[in-house]
Design an enzyme around this catalytic site. Sequence first.
Site, PDB file in Angstrom:
ATOM      1  N   GLU A 111      -9.885   2.976  -5.229  1.00 18.72           N
ATOM      2  CA  GLU A 111      -9.490   4.341  -4.867  1.00 18.72           C
ATOM      3  C   GLU A 111      -8.297   4.845  -5.686  1.00 18.72           C
ATOM      4  O   GLU A 111      -7.278   5.252  -5.139  1.00 18.72           O
ATOM      5  CB  GLU A 111      -9.145   4.377  -3.359  1.00 18.72           C
ATOM      6  N   HIS A 159      -2.720   3.504  -4.739  1.00 18.29           N
ATOM      7  CA  HIS A 159      -2.178   3.000  -3.463  1.00 18.29           C
ATOM      8  C   HIS A 159      -0.774   2.419  -3.632  1.00 18.29           C
ATOM      9  O   HIS A 159      -0.482   1.320  -3.133  1.00 18.29           O
ATOM     10  CB  HIS A 159      -3.109   1.937  -2.865  1.00 18.29           C
ATOM     11  N   ASP A 217       0.868  -1.189   0.000  1.00 21.30           N
ATOM     12  CA  ASP A 217       0.000   0.000   0.000  1.00 21.30           C
ATOM     13  C   ASP A 217       0.900   1.234   0.000  1.00 21.30           C
ATOM     14  O   ASP A 217       2.124   1.096  -0.051  1.00 21.30           O
ATOM     15  CB  ASP A 217      -0.958  -0.012   1.206  1.00 21.30           C
TER      16      ASP A 217
HETATM   17  C1  ACM Z   1     -11.009  -0.457   0.602  1.00 18.69           C
HETATM   18  O1  ACM Z   1     -11.460  -0.509   1.761  1.00 18.69           O
HETATM   19  N1  ACM Z   1     -10.388   0.644   0.161  1.00 18.69           N
HETATM   20  C2  ACM Z   1     -11.115  -1.568  -0.306  1.00 18.69           C
END
Ligand code: ACM
Length: 552
Positions: free
Chosen positions: A348, A284, A223
């Site tokens: 995201e 991410h 991440d």
């Molecule tokens: C998530 O909780 N961003 C998959």
Amino acid sequence: MVNRGLKWKNSCIIASIIAVWVISSFIGGFLIYKNANDGLEYPIIPRPLHVITNSGFFEVTSEFFISVDNSSEKLKETGDYLAEKLRYSMGREIEIKTIPTTFLNGTLQLELNLSEDKLGNEGYNLVINESIILITAQNPKGVFYGIQTLLQLFPPSIGKLNGLIKEDKILLPCLQIRDQPRFSYRGMHLDVARHFFPVSFIKKYLDLLALYKYNTFHWHLTDDQGWRVEIKNYSKLTEIGAYRMEGHGNIYGGYYTQDEIRDILEYAEKRYITIIPEIEMPGHCMAVLAAYPELSCTGGPYSVPTKWGIYEDVYCAGNDEVFEFLETVLLEVIELFPSKYIHIGGDECPKARWELCPKCQARIMNESLQNESELQSYFISQISTFLQAHNRSIIGWNEIIEGGLAENATVMAWNSWDAAIAAVRLNHTVIMTPTEHCYFDYYQGDPLTEPKAIGGYIPLSKVYSFEPIPAELNSEEAKYILGAQGNLWTEYIETPDHIEYMCVPRMSALAEVLWTEQSLKSWNHFKIRLFEHFRLLDSLEVNYSRSSLFYL
Ligand code: ACM
Ligand code: ZN
């Protein structure tokens, strides 16, 4: 004044908790008495399908040994697993004998029986009578789940080193259980990027999964705030991407070497748990860009961030080197992890950089894409095609449906039930992890008395009430819902103890959602069993939330 008010509020909460506890224990005891013949007196979680209670007990004596049908190496390994558990708590060697099927008094017999096909490949049949314990299944995995049920029928001191030595007698109730799961995908996730957890804890987490008959561990390995898997071809991923500079010059980080990952995979395999690694893209990925800024749209420079949230810098979708990089990384990942699925993230991903990047815009033009959402779809499809060529399939968070779903992709639905339904109607398989029920980083009780959490509110009862099949789907469509998963993001969780506190018993409740037939689910009965089951968790030294039963 504020403090005194708070103290008074806390005292009231504690007094109410004790009152509810006492009353519910009383009601619980009464219900157990009332239902003495429907199996509910046994604190088995998740609740089995069919239980027939008989009178009498099997006594585990000093002559006790395990006999294993000699037809399967895997079954022998499962016998070893059981022997090791019993050795730990009984303080003596437990012999395993490989003998052809015969009934030997005083033994525990593990046996494959291909005619048990009605139980499916994870079901089992457990019989305890006064002279023998017999677990049969079509598949060693079913035998393993039979063992998990059996272990929950032992005195709870089984969880402790030498715990059973202290029992006067070890008695197991005579009964017959026939059992099989409702869903084929029963998962728990763990984010080791925001905070890093040692190998020893990952093993304890896998033990918890096994206890509750979960079959999948979704390991969120990368991440923005950290890259946690050794990649031999790109050493800066861990040299730079695994560490971040926190306040006061403290360096925080860590990663798993490939040897450690192989060790964990072996541990998981003995527990019939598939590990699905997640390598996040196209967003991410700040930890990667800190190490290899040339993979971004602007060229950086970047550092591994210390703040949580969503970052606008993502992989450049117009740069072929990004795909070469990811394919090289994924080749190492699939060499390590045998799972059919590889999770590629997909959630995201802001499009701000792509909108201004000449390479990304050229890609949109050259590939005749309509917009940046389709560019994201293009990105995921490239990776999906690559993985399919290596006999793997992708799972992605539900945003991967935007701009068109890649062929064969499985959708993990977290913030959109509509996306889950749409994916099913496009004939794609779906795993449900909705934020309303499955986010175990949310509060489970009063924020005034709970450790700081990310927000939200998911008490235990809310997890238990979860129905993974969206009501809009008909029975044919429902088959595309493979199951569900509990997620544990660790922005606000720094220690193993805190993970356990957030997950248990919410993962116990989710296990019942996933395993137990809908018609057998009952919140009241679950609470009664859980109250008893806490004694096993105590002896296993699990830092569960004791107050979880009392928030609605
Ligand atoms: C998530 O909780 N961003 C998959
Ligand atoms: Zn770009």
